[in-house]
Design an enzyme around this catalytic site. Structure first.
Site, PDB file in Angstrom:
ATOM      1  N   GLU A 129     -89.489  54.969  37.425  1.00 27.86           N
ATOM      2  CA  GLU A 129     -90.783  55.127  36.754  1.00 27.86           C
ATOM      3  C   GLU A 129     -90.503  55.778  35.403  1.00 27.86           C
ATOM      4  OE1 GLU A 129     -93.412  53.808  37.745  1.00 27.86           O
ATOM      5  OE2 GLU A 129     -92.885  53.281  39.793  1.00 27.86           O
ATOM      6  N   CYS A 133     -96.191  59.767  30.411  1.00 21.89           N
ATOM      7  CA  CYS A 133     -95.565  58.454  30.243  1.00 21.89           C
ATOM      8  C   CYS A 133     -96.592  57.363  30.020  1.00 21.89           C
ATOM      9  CB  CYS A 133     -94.703  58.125  31.456  1.00 21.89           C
ATOM     10  SG  CYS A 133     -95.602  58.127  33.030  1.00 21.89           S
TER      11      CYS A 133
END
Length: 488
Positions: free
Chosen positions: A210, A248
């Site tokens: 991720e 993110c």
């Protein structure tokens, strides 16, 4: 290293003992995790305040609430997720039945990130537990208070022989990666991800990464003033709200038509001042930059003279308290570092285009992002963005909220990562879907065996062409084949 190997041996022995496979164990751990959250909420808030300066509301919204929702959903659904799924079997196998059975992978290593040090640690743990694995969790050493909290608290609530927490920095991570795991789950940046993939390849260990990337926002012209206000408010929330840009899936830059840029900047300033204030020393509701290293990294992005010249709002810094003011830049150089590397901080570039449809080409000329946000009421533009771009997720007319939807997978594509989790997708990520086929001894089709002849070729062709609806046709075809074979 001996201690790490001993710990791995213990959790592997626990997994082989079989108790983590039962639904009772899984639900007990999920309930214990919910108890941990309920009984330690204030401690979590304080750890997040010390590590990142997060306000309790932000801490609950982005950390405690996320984990609570995820654990509650898994607790309610895990039995259904575990149930074998019936598989349709070709009728030529009759009598037979098939199923897909989800089995745990084994011992899972989870690396958590520092920007959401509670939720990005415990949310993957929930998936691993739900799937029946044992877990070793490595929290980020860049959020030391949260790491210490997890290390000291998890053993008091969760099965200490099946779920362990290892604290430490780079050396500990390197030791962990030398060992063989059944799954590695990593949240972080591409540079470290490459090291993890390299280490995992030695043991052919499956990996979920991720990562992140430069997540763009497309802002189409919105004629309705109310819609525009909502859109810009959501852009401000999606840029500075989650950990002050250190997310993110946070907005990295905005694409807008040239004639619309001044209106956008005016509204951005309005909502920044309303949400966070306008005095660097008294800014409120903003997390701080995590440490001196990252503070200097973000600050250095502004030191390029050409970049500094593009600042239209903000730009002030407080190095002592590691605070950088929300900053807006208009058309910084596209070859500057701020437009090449992920910003991961409170700087927002605005890039102007002649036509908003040019945004598709702009995005496609760069690595695939973890998320694309598009604010538009134009269905044709929506379809173009959907069909002509690639990203981990695509959200229309909002930002960040897709992370909270357990019914949607969360994950990247290309350089923004691979693999997915959240809800049932977390369960699947930490499971192996095993195909199971049960056959009978009652019927044996001899055409499957040599010696070969034309009849057997016709039979094999018919078997492959046959579908479930054509039972009668199959029987008629078989009768015809057998008659012809008898005549021959």
């Amino acid at each position: 290293m001996d201690r790490v190997e001993e710990m791995l041996g213990e959790v592997r022995t626990t997994f082989r003992g079989g108790r983590t496979r039962g639904v009772e164990w899984r639900k007990a751990q999920l309930q214990a995790l919910l108890n941990l959250l309920a009984e330690n909420e204030d401690k979590i808030f304080e750890a997040l305040r010390q590590d990142l300066g997060k306000h309790p509301v932000e801490a609950y919204r982005d950390e405690v609430g996320v984990v609570k929702k995820s654990a509650t959903n898994a607790f309610r659904c895990v039995e259904k997720w575990m149930a074998p799924q019936k598989g349709r079997i070709p009728l030529v196998f009759f009598p037979a039945r098939g199923a897909v059975v989800s089995e745990p992978l084994g011992v899972v290593l989870i690396f958590a990130s520092w920007n959401f040090p509670i939720s990005l640690a415990l949310d993957p743990v929930i998936g691993a537990i739900s799937a029946g694995n044992t877990v070793v969790l490595k929290p980020s050493d860049l959020a030391p208070k949260c790491s210490s909290f997890l290390a000291n608290t998890i053993p008091l609530y969760l099965d200490p022989e099946a779920i362990k927490v290892v604290e430490g920095g780079k050396d500990i991570s390197e030791q962990l990666l030398q060992l063989k795991w059944d799954k590695i789950f990593f949240t972080g940046g591409p540079q470290v991800a490459r090291l993890i993939m390299s280490a995992a390849a030695k043991h052919l260990t499956p990996v979920t990464l991720e990562l992140g990337g430069k997540c763009p926002t497309i802002l189409d012209t919105l004629s309705n003033s109310s819609d525009l206000q909502v859109a810009v408010k959501r852009i401000v929330g999606g840029k500075w709200g989650p950990c002050n840009g250190q997310a993110c899936i946070g907005i990295d830059y905005v694409l807008v038509e040239t004639q619309f840029a001044s209106v956008l900047i005016k509204l951005l300033k309005k909502f920044i001042k309303r949400f966070y204030g306008e005095n660097l020393k008294t800014l409120e509701n903003l997390a701080r930059i995590v440490n001196k290293h990252h503070f200097k990294r973000v600050h250095n992005l502004l030191k390029d003279p050409n970049v500094a010249a593009s600042v239209v709002y903000g730009g002030s810094v407080d190095e002592e308290n590691m605070v950088i003011e929300p900053t807006i830049l208009l058309n910084p150089p596209l070859d500057a570092e701020i437009m090449i590397e992920e910003i991961f901080g409170p700087l927002l570039p605005i890039i102007t285009l002649n036509n908003i449809e040019e945004s598709i080409q702009f995005i496609n000329s760069r690595p695939k992002p973890l998320a694309i946000y598009a604010f538009t009421k134009n269905d044709s533009l929506k379809e173009k963005i959907l069909q002509e771009t690639s990203s981990g997720s695509l959200t229309f007319n909002d930002a960040m909220v897709q992370f909270l939807a357990d019914t949607l997978p969360f994950g990247g594509v290309g350089q923004s990562g691979f693999g997915r989790y959240h809800g049932k997708f977390s369960f699947d990520t930490f499971s192996h879907e095993k195909a199971v086929l049960h056959r009978s001894f009652l019927i044996e089709l001899e055409p499957r065996y040599p010696p070969w002849n034309d009849f057997k070729m016709d039979f094999v062709r018919l078997a492959y062409d046959f579908d479930y609806v054509g039972l009668v046709l199959l029987l008629l075809g078989l009768r015809g084949l057998f008659r012809r074979n008898r005549r021959q």
